[in-house]
Each structure stands twice: as C-alpha cells, then as structure tokens.
Design a protein around this motif. Structure first.
Motif, PDB file in Angstrom:
ATOM      1  N   GLY A 130       8.882   4.158   5.449  1.00 11.98           N
ATOM      2  CA  GLY A 130       8.744   3.321   4.266  1.00 11.98           C
ATOM      3  C   GLY A 130       7.555   2.380   4.361  1.00 11.98           C
ATOM      4  N   GLY A 131       7.189   1.963   5.574  1.00  7.40           N
ATOM      5  CA  GLY A 131       6.011   1.135   5.757  1.00  7.40           C
ATOM      6  C   GLY A 131       4.740   1.887   5.436  1.00  7.40           C
ATOM      7  N   LEU A 132       4.684   3.152   5.845  1.00 10.23           N
ATOM      8  CA  LEU A 132       3.520   3.981   5.499  1.00 10.23           C
ATOM      9  C   LEU A 132       3.432   4.176   3.995  1.00 10.23           C
ATOM     10  N   VAL A 133       4.565   4.434   3.340  1.00  8.84           N
ATOM     11  CA  VAL A 133       4.566   4.598   1.888  1.00  8.84           C
ATOM     12  C   VAL A 133       4.091   3.306   1.206  1.00  8.84           C
ATOM     13  N   ALA A 134       4.571   2.167   1.674  1.00  6.54           N
ATOM     14  CA  ALA A 134       4.158   0.886   1.093  1.00  6.54           C
ATOM     15  C   ALA A 134       2.666   0.657   1.275  1.00  6.54           C
ATOM     16  N   ALA A 135       2.150   0.928   2.472  1.00  3.31           N
ATOM     17  CA  ALA A 135       0.719   0.750   2.722  1.00  3.31           C
ATOM     18  C   ALA A 135      -0.112   1.691   1.855  1.00  3.31           C
ATOM     19  N   GLU A 136       0.349   2.923   1.694  1.00  2.00           N
ATOM     20  CA  GLU A 136      -0.383   3.883   0.874  1.00  2.00           C
ATOM     21  C   GLU A 136      -0.427   3.439  -0.581  1.00  2.00           C
ATOM     22  N   ILE A 137       0.678   2.945  -1.100  1.00  2.00           N
ATOM     23  CA  ILE A 137       0.700   2.467  -2.480  1.00  2.00           C
ATOM     24  C   ILE A 137      -0.269   1.293  -2.644  1.00  2.00           C
ATOM     25  N   ALA A 138      -0.297   0.401  -1.667  1.00  2.00           N
ATOM     26  CA  ALA A 138      -1.247  -0.719  -1.733  1.00  2.00           C
ATOM     27  C   ALA A 138      -2.689  -0.231  -1.685  1.00  2.00           C
ATOM     28  N   LEU A 139      -2.964   0.788  -0.893  1.00  2.00           N
ATOM     29  CA  LEU A 139      -4.323   1.319  -0.782  1.00  2.00           C
ATOM     30  C   LEU A 139      -4.777   2.010  -2.060  1.00  2.00           C
ATOM     31  N   ARG A 140      -3.866   2.664  -2.755  1.00  2.00           N
ATOM     32  CA  ARG A 140      -4.244   3.393  -3.968  1.00  2.00           C
ATOM     33  C   ARG A 140      -4.658   2.460  -5.102  1.00  2.00           C
ATOM     34  N   LYS A 141      -4.042   1.291  -5.153  1.00  2.00           N
ATOM     35  CA  LYS A 141      -4.372   0.251  -6.136  1.00  2.00           C
ATOM     36  C   LYS A 141      -4.033   0.619  -7.583  1.00  2.00           C
ATOM     37  N   ARG A 142      -3.182   1.622  -7.789  1.00  2.00           N
ATOM     38  CA  ARG A 142      -2.589   1.796  -9.121  1.00  2.00           C
ATOM     39  C   ARG A 142      -1.561   0.694  -9.333  1.00  2.00           C
ATOM     40  N   ALA A 143      -0.738   0.474  -8.331  1.00  2.00           N
ATOM     41  CA  ALA A 143       0.127  -0.698  -8.281  1.00  2.00           C
ATOM     42  C   ALA A 143      -0.606  -1.771  -7.474  1.00  2.00           C
ATOM     43  N   ARG A 144      -0.313  -3.011  -7.772  1.00  2.00           N
ATOM     44  CA  ARG A 144      -0.967  -4.120  -7.083  1.00  2.00           C
ATOM     45  C   ARG A 144       0.103  -5.037  -6.493  1.00  2.00           C
ATOM     46  N   PRO A 145       0.697  -4.649  -5.370  1.00  2.00           N
ATOM     47  CA  PRO A 145       1.783  -5.461  -4.817  1.00  2.00           C
ATOM     48  C   PRO A 145       1.338  -6.875  -4.518  1.00  2.00           C
ATOM     49  N   ARG A 146       2.198  -7.827  -4.894  1.00  2.00           N
ATOM     50  CA  ARG A 146       1.919  -9.244  -4.660  1.00  2.00           C
ATOM     51  C   ARG A 146       1.827  -9.536  -3.174  1.00  2.00           C
ATOM     52  N   LYS A 147       2.733  -8.943  -2.410  1.00  2.00           N
ATOM     53  CA  LYS A 147       2.744  -9.098  -0.962  1.00  2.00           C
ATOM     54  C   LYS A 147       3.178  -7.782  -0.342  1.00  2.00           C
ATOM     55  N   LEU A 148       2.908  -7.658   0.946  1.00  2.00           N
ATOM     56  CA  LEU A 148       3.226  -6.432   1.673  1.00  2.00           C
ATOM     57  C   LEU A 148       3.829  -6.819   3.020  1.00  2.00           C
ATOM     58  N   VAL A 149       4.956  -6.180   3.367  1.00  2.00           N
ATOM     59  CA  VAL A 149       5.574  -6.385   4.677  1.00  2.00           C
ATOM     60  C   VAL A 149       5.684  -5.025   5.355  1.00  2.00           C
ATOM     61  N   LEU A 150       5.099  -4.908   6.525  1.00  3.52           N
ATOM     62  CA  LEU A 150       5.130  -3.660   7.295  1.00  3.52           C
ATOM     63  C   LEU A 150       5.962  -3.898   8.547  1.00  3.52           C
ATOM     64  N   ILE A 151       7.111  -3.217   8.633  1.00  2.39           N
ATOM     65  CA  ILE A 151       8.026  -3.371   9.766  1.00  2.39           C
ATOM     66  C   ILE A 151       7.980  -2.087  10.585  1.00  2.39           C
ATOM     67  N   GLY A 152       7.421  -2.154  11.780  1.00  2.75           N
ATOM     68  CA  GLY A 152       7.330  -0.954  12.622  1.00  2.75           C
ATOM     69  C   GLY A 152       6.783   0.232  11.853  1.00  2.75           C
ATOM     70  N   ALA A 153       5.719   0.023  11.103  1.00  5.31           N
ATOM     71  CA  ALA A 153       5.262   1.017  10.136  1.00  5.31           C
ATOM     72  C   ALA A 153       4.670   2.256  10.787  1.00  5.31           C
ATOM     73  N   MET A 154       4.975   3.386  10.207  1.00  8.12           N
ATOM     74  CA  MET A 154       4.392   4.661  10.600  1.00  8.12           C
ATOM     75  C   MET A 154       2.990   4.783  10.010  1.00  8.12           C
ATOM     76  N   GLY A 155       2.142   5.543  10.669  1.00  8.39           N
ATOM     77  CA  GLY A 155       0.877   5.936  10.081  1.00  8.39           C
ATOM     78  C   GLY A 155      -0.192   4.869  10.006  1.00  8.39           C
ATOM     79  N   VAL A 156      -0.013   3.743  10.712  1.00  7.73           N
ATOM     80  CA  VAL A 156      -1.035   2.703  10.683  1.00  7.73           C
ATOM     81  C   VAL A 156      -1.810   2.642  11.998  1.00  7.73           C
ATOM     82  N   GLY A 157      -1.538   3.581  12.884  1.00  9.28           N
ATOM     83  CA  GLY A 157      -2.253   3.655  14.151  1.00  9.28           C
ATOM     84  C   GLY A 157      -2.115   5.032  14.762  1.00  9.28           C
ATOM     85  N   PRO A 158      -2.902   5.340  15.789  1.00  5.51           N
ATOM     86  CA  PRO A 158      -3.008   6.712  16.301  1.00  5.51           C
ATOM     87  C   PRO A 158      -2.012   7.091  17.385  1.00  5.51           C
TER      88      PRO A 158
END
Length: 305
Positions: A130-158
């Motif tokens: 869900g953290g990866l999905v949230a980050a991806e939505i923020a990156l796309r910028k169709r939606a403009r989330p007011r804030k973002l919380v990433l908890i043990g997020a997948m896909g943000v590092g190698p």
C-alpha cells in the motif's frame, strides 16, 4: 474474467466481529463497494474532518487497520480501501509483465476510486504494498495528496530480504493450505498479546481463501523477481511534492531500515520516524505509533466539524 472468489467472498467470523464493532462504534464506520475501472473495491468509511485514505499491505484488507480506525476517525474522515483482488475487492486477471504492469494492476483502480470520490487531495497512508501504491499515486500527480505516510513501504529502495522473497514467493496463501493454521502460526508467530492474536486470526482468514488470490498474487510477484535486482522508485522520489512521514521499524525483516532512511532523504519534504519494531509497526504497537501519526496528519488540517 474477474476473480470470482473476490466477487462472492463471505466474511469470516473474525472479520465479521471486527466489522460489527466498527459499525457500532463512535464514530461508526460504514461498508461501501464501488466499481473502479475493471475492479470493484470495498472500502470502510467513518469519521469527519480532513480526509485520510488507508492502503494496506499484501494479502490483507481494509479491516487490517481496525486497531487505528476509531482513533483516526475522531479527527478525520477515514477511508480504508481493499486493494484490487485482496480482501473483498474484485480484480481482472493479471495478464503478465514486470514491475510497471504489476504496479498499474494495483494503483490504477485505487487512483480512479480516489478521483471519483473527490479524495484526490486526501492524505494517503500506505503500508508495504500500500505504501508503494500511495507513492505511485503521488508521483503521477493526477491526484494531489495533501500528505503522504509511508510505513515500511515496498518499492522505494533496491533491497528486499532473502527471507521475505522466499516467503512471499511461496506464497502465504499456499503455505496456509499446505501447512494448516497451526504450523503457519509457527512460521509467522503472532505477538503474544490479545491484539497480536486477533490480527493473526484475521490474517489467517485472508490467507485461507479457496482460490489462493491468483490475480493479485501474480501481480505482486511481478513487482519483484525471485532473484536479482529489486525494481524500485528511489530515483523518482524527489518528485514527490507532498509533505511526507516515513515511518519505519528498526527491525523490519522485509525492507530493512536503511531503505526507509534513504527514502526519507530522497523526498524533499519528508520526516523520518524510526521505531524499535518490525515491518508493521502500526499494528505491532498502535499506542506507540498513533501519537506521531495523528500529529502529522492533523498538523495544518482543517478542524473537524
């Protein structure tokens, strides 16, 4: 053809009891279902004030957030979503492909749901997948989330630990069928608390599904290969313009703590909050995590009516 189990799935006794408590709570939560692209997503909604959307991790559901929902709903309009194919959400079949195709499978319907519900500016809280999905939505910028919380997020590092690769590739749904509940609990023992026992029973219901969640499991597997490099969004995290809280467990055995540290350093307006817990700190010790989470979400938010 859609995932038939997800369309006609029935609540297990543990989830039924949790939902009964939530619907009778103060504030109460309601259960909704809405079509989004080729999926039908279930979501729980309760509370009032600035909106917060919760996105769970792999194999779980909106109800996984139950230890946090009442407290969050006292300050916010809270919407907890079942990711496509998991929980009681339907999904199309996964047609194959790699990281980008797997990510679109999960992110596209959720993004569409947010836009249709006028939640494009909501705060997004995502754990693991869900953290990866949230980050991806923020990156796309169709939606403009007011804030973002990433908890043990997948896909943000190698990096993804070898143990977790083997566990998720098994996958847990097959392990539950093969081992049975008792042996599965020995593989992933719950925390020795009433909450830990209840979460373990809830997760056991999610994993013990007749069809094994074929489509979302295949899509999840596309997000990381069985061997070799782990695809990730680290080079693009600098494009996230939302104020971000990176909440990570120092003992995370899926995505080690340095992943969270690097992600926080890469996001321009990020704050890093480390706790002495594992991969799901918000569920392992909600009382420890909630103060930081609620303070971050409430800062600068419109007051509840």
């Amino acid at each position: 053809m859609t995932n038939v189990h997800a369309v006609v799935s029935r609540l297990g006794p543990v989830e039924s009891a949790i939902l009964a408590e939530l619907t009778a709570g103060a504030p109460p939560f309601a259960v909704h279902r809405r079509a989004a692209l080729s999926s039908t997503l279930r979501y729980l909604e309760g509370g009032g004030g600035s909106p917060v959307v919760l996105l769970h991790g792999r194999g779980n559901a909106a109800t996984t957030w139950f230890p946090l929902l009442p407290e969050l709903a006292r300050r916010h309009r809270v919407v907890a979503v079942d990711l496509p194919g998991f929980g009681h959400a339907s999904s199309p079949p996964f047609e194959g492909g790699g990281f980008e195709e797997g990510l679109r499978f999960f992110a596209d319907p959720v993004e569409e749901l947010l836009l249709e519900l006028d939640l494009g500016g909501a705060a997004l809280v995502g754990h693991s997948l869900g953290g990866l999905v949230a980050a991806e939505i923020a990156l796309r910028k169709r939606a403009r989330p007011r804030k973002l919380v990433l908890i043990g997020a997948m896909g943000v590092g190698p990096v993804m630990t070898a143990w977790s690769r083997a566990y998720f590739r098994a996958p847990p749904e097959r392990l539950m069928r093969v081992l049975g509940p008792a042996l599965f609990r020995r593989l992933r023992p719950p925390r020795p608390t009433p909450l830990g026992e209840r979460l373990a029973a809830l997760h056991g219901e999610f994993y013990a599904v007749p069809d094994g969640r074929v489509a979302p499991v295949a899509a999840f597997n596309a997000l990381f290969p069985a061997l070799g490099a782990v695809p990730h969004r680290l080079p693009r995290l600098g494009e996230i313009d939302a104020e971000t809280l990176v909440l990570w467990g120092e003992r995370d055995d899926v995505f080690p703590a340095p992943i969270g540290i690097a992600a926080a350093a890469a996001i321009p307006r990020a704050t890093l909050h480390m706790v002495s817990l594992g991969h799901a700190p918000h569920l392992e010790d909600p009382a420890l995590v909630l103060p930081a989470l609620t303070a971050f979400l409430s800062a600068g938010a419109a007051p509840s009516l």
